[in-house]
Structures are given as C-alpha cells and as structure tokens.
Design a protein around this motif. Sequence first.
Motif, short mmCIF file in Angstrom:
data_model
loop_
_atom_site.label_atom_id
_atom_site.label_comp_id
_atom_site.label_asym_id
_atom_site.label_seq_id
_atom_site.Cartn_x
_atom_site.Cartn_y
_atom_site.Cartn_z
N ASP A 59 0.86 -1.17 0.00
CA ASP A 59 0.00 0.00 0.00
C ASP A 59 0.91 1.23 0.00
OD1 ASP A 59 -2.03 1.81 0.25
OD2 ASP A 59 -2.67 1.18 2.24
N THR A 60 1.30 1.62 -1.20
CA THR A 60 2.37 2.60 -1.38
C THR A 60 2.07 3.93 -0.71
OG1 THR A 60 2.82 1.53 -3.49
CG2 THR A 60 3.85 3.67 -3.12
N GLY A 61 0.88 4.47 -0.91
CA GLY A 61 0.55 5.78 -0.36
C GLY A 61 0.46 5.79 1.15
N ASN A 62 0.09 4.67 1.73
CA ASN A 62 0.00 4.57 3.18
C ASN A 62 1.28 4.03 3.81
OD1 ASN A 62 -2.56 5.58 3.96
ND2 ASN A 62 -3.54 3.78 3.10
N SER A 63 2.27 3.71 2.97
CA SER A 63 3.56 3.18 3.45
C SER A 63 3.36 2.02 4.43
CB SER A 63 4.40 4.30 4.08
OG SER A 63 4.87 5.17 3.06
N SER A 64 2.53 1.08 4.01
CA SER A 64 2.27 -0.07 4.85
C SER A 64 2.09 -1.33 4.00
CB SER A 64 1.04 0.16 5.73
OG SER A 64 -0.09 0.47 4.94
N ILE A 65 2.17 -2.46 4.67
CA ILE A 65 1.98 -3.76 4.02
C ILE A 65 0.68 -4.34 4.53
CG2 ILE A 65 2.96 -6.03 3.58
CD1 ILE A 65 4.61 -3.62 2.49
N ARG A 66 -0.25 -4.64 3.62
CA ARG A 66 -1.57 -5.10 4.00
C ARG A 66 -1.75 -6.57 3.63
NH1 ARG A 66 -4.40 -0.24 4.39
NH2 ARG A 66 -5.87 -1.31 5.77
N GLN A 67 -2.64 -7.21 4.33
CA GLN A 67 -2.96 -8.62 4.11
C GLN A 67 -4.45 -8.74 3.82
OE1 GLN A 67 -1.37 -12.00 6.73
NE2 GLN A 67 -3.43 -11.75 7.54
N VAL A 68 -4.79 -9.48 2.77
CA VAL A 68 -6.19 -9.68 2.38
C VAL A 68 -6.48 -11.18 2.35
CG1 VAL A 68 -7.95 -9.29 0.63
CG2 VAL A 68 -6.11 -7.61 0.93
N MET A 69 -7.44 -11.61 3.14
CA MET A 69 -7.86 -13.00 3.09
C MET A 69 -8.66 -13.22 1.81
SD MET A 69 -10.08 -15.23 5.85
CE MET A 69 -8.83 -15.02 7.14
N ILE A 70 -8.19 -14.10 0.94
CA ILE A 70 -8.81 -14.27 -0.37
C ILE A 70 -10.25 -14.76 -0.25
CG2 ILE A 70 -8.72 -15.60 -2.52
CD1 ILE A 70 -5.66 -15.51 -2.30
N SER A 71 -10.51 -15.65 0.68
CA SER A 71 -11.84 -16.25 0.78
C SER A 71 -12.91 -15.28 1.28
CB SER A 71 -11.80 -17.47 1.71
OG SER A 71 -11.40 -17.09 3.01
N THR A 72 -12.51 -14.24 2.03
CA THR A 72 -13.48 -13.33 2.62
C THR A 72 -13.31 -11.87 2.21
OG1 THR A 72 -12.09 -12.94 4.57
CG2 THR A 72 -13.65 -14.80 4.66
N GLY A 73 -12.13 -11.50 1.74
CA GLY A 73 -11.86 -10.09 1.44
C GLY A 73 -11.53 -9.27 2.66
N VAL A 74 -11.36 -9.90 3.82
CA VAL A 74 -11.01 -9.17 5.04
C VAL A 74 -9.59 -8.63 4.95
CG1 VAL A 74 -10.56 -9.38 7.52
CG2 VAL A 74 -12.61 -10.41 6.53
N VAL A 75 -9.44 -7.35 5.29
CA VAL A 75 -8.16 -6.64 5.17
C VAL A 75 -7.59 -6.34 6.54
CG1 VAL A 75 -7.01 -4.61 4.23
CG2 VAL A 75 -8.99 -5.56 3.04
#
Length: 358
Positions: A59-75
């Motif tokens: 997440d370039t603009g937020n300078s962070s690394i995010r995780q998304v659960m593929i089965s649910t879309g939870v971030v």
Amino acid sequence: MIHELNLRRFAPCLTMVLLCFFVLSGCSGDSGGTVPFNTLTAASLHGLTTDGNYLYVADTGNSSIRQVMISTGVVTTLAGTAGTTGTTNGTGSTALFSSPYGITTDGKNLYVADMGNSTIRQVVISSGVVTTLAGTAGTKGATDGSGAVALFSSPAGIVTDGTDLYVADSGNSTIRKVVISSGVVSTVAGSAGTKGATDGVGVAARFSSPYGITTDGTNLYVADTANNTIRKIAISSGVTGTLAGTAGSSGSSDGTGSAARFNAPYLMTSDATNLYLADGGNNTIRKIEITTGIVTTLAGKAGTSGSSDGVGVGALFNSPRGIVSDTTNLYVADTGNNRIRKVAPDSGVVTTLVDLVR
C-alpha cells in the motif's frame, strides 16, 4: 485529484467526517472488504503477492503492508503505520516504510522493494517482524556489495526463486540480484545510469526505468516500462533479449514479438507457461505466451478507463499496476480505482474482490 493546498486546508475536516462515518457505520479497524487502504490521498495500491490463502499488498501511499484473506476479502495491516513514513525496523506497526512498491514471498517471508527508502526489506509473515536485508535508507546509488554496503535507486519490482531475489532497480535502469541468506547484492544486467534498449550480455544490455520482474525459474522477464517492451534474461548467462514490443513505440496492438505494443507496462506475474502484465497506460491486462511471444489482451479496453466488472473488453480498469497469479486466478491492483480485482485467465471474467474506500 485533490490539490495539495486544498488537502492541507480541509484535511482536519475530512478526517473528522471519515471518523464519524466509520463510527456511525460500525466499521472500525481492519474488519472487512470496505476498510480503506487509503483515505486522504490518491489510490495507491501497487505490488501484490500471494501464498494461496492471502494476498499481500504494498500500500504505497500509506507506506504499509496489508494482508487480504482471499476467501473473505477481510483486510488487515501486517506491518507499517498508515500515513507515517520512515526507515525503522521493528514489529508490525512499529516498523516504518516509505512508498513500498514491489512485493514477493517465499511462503514464510515477504520481501519488499521499499522504493522511497531505496532498500530491500524482509517481513516475517507469522510475526510481522521487519528487517532491512540490503541497501541504506536515504542513500541512493548503484554499489554492489553486502547488506547496507549495497545501494539501490528507487527499486520497483521484485521476485524470488526461493533462494535469491531479483530486483528491477528502476532508478538505475538495472536488474539486481540479492542472495537472501547473506544479503549480497550484484548486478545481473544493465549499466547504472545508462538508459537504452540494447540486447546483450550482462552490463552490455540496456534498460529504461524497468518496473516489473518475474521468473519461471530459468529466465527473468522484465517489464521495461519506459521502453514499452518485455525483456527476457537467461539467469545462467545474463543474456538479455526482447520478448515482445518495440522500444520507443507505444500502443495496444496484440501480436507476436515485436509486432505487439504496450503502453507503460508495470508489474508482471507468471504461471510458468504465460506472463501476465498490468499494462497500466492501456488500462488492460495482457497475456504473453512465453514460448512464442504471442501477446493477447485478456481483460480491459485499451484507452478506456472505468471500474466495470465483466468479461474481456467488457471489464474496465483504471491504471492497473500490480498483478499476481495463484496458478488458478489472477489478482490485480487496480490502482486508479483503489480496488483489488480478480481475473479468471481462461475466460477473462473480471470481478471485484475488495472495493476500498478512498
């Protein structure tokens, strides 16, 4: 786009409105698919990688690394603090990044091209512990060496074969190799500070601001962004050739090899048989057969931006940048829409996995 002056003037108000919205809607924290990746700045998603169960997003603009659960879309946020840039190593939110761009995984760790810091970072997935593998934050250069002695200039794309990392060092117009176990950095192809489109061996080859890179284990494939070409590098010999596109000629034509045209190709992925490319300037997802160099448009309509789900040209994207394959589906960082899209490579069916608030 919000002008900087207006943003400064109204940012406090916007922040209060957004906080009220999330409180009233019951959406607090990283609880689901409507969690904002970015709230006060332009859409900023770039690199994507996957371990099969999760997507990991730079997440370039937020300078962070995010995780998304593929089965649910939870971030959720794995590392970094949104809106705070820095160089700090640490765990989770105590670690800081500066415009992270490319990201790759070996299943246990993430490796991040921390573009704004000109460093390569490692994130342990299970713990969120972040360390710097190579480069010196705030110091750009082209030096080969070990760890902090090595220097990069705005590294963009990154890929691993499990033992080594390969980096599209965009500011140097070179391709670099990082040995994961030791942090030793060397130059595979290109000559730092010298742009061009020349095919050749090792430092005799020339690139122009390459961004994307992927591998099938035998070769590297590079999205040579400013040249609008896709390059191929034999890992064993460093021999560089042009797989598709013609340097200096942008366009959207499908075709074979040099007959195909691209417009600012960004990040790439591979399923070992095909390459898949986020052709950012064309707002399309392209497919390249590795053995033949045949290029086709899998989804999106060249010259038309939008956010529609659909099939093939019926689906629309807005400046897609990142892309990854889990061998069954493609996932695209649809940067201009601040969405993560899912593309079925056999049918070209495009759906939205996560639609994020801006």
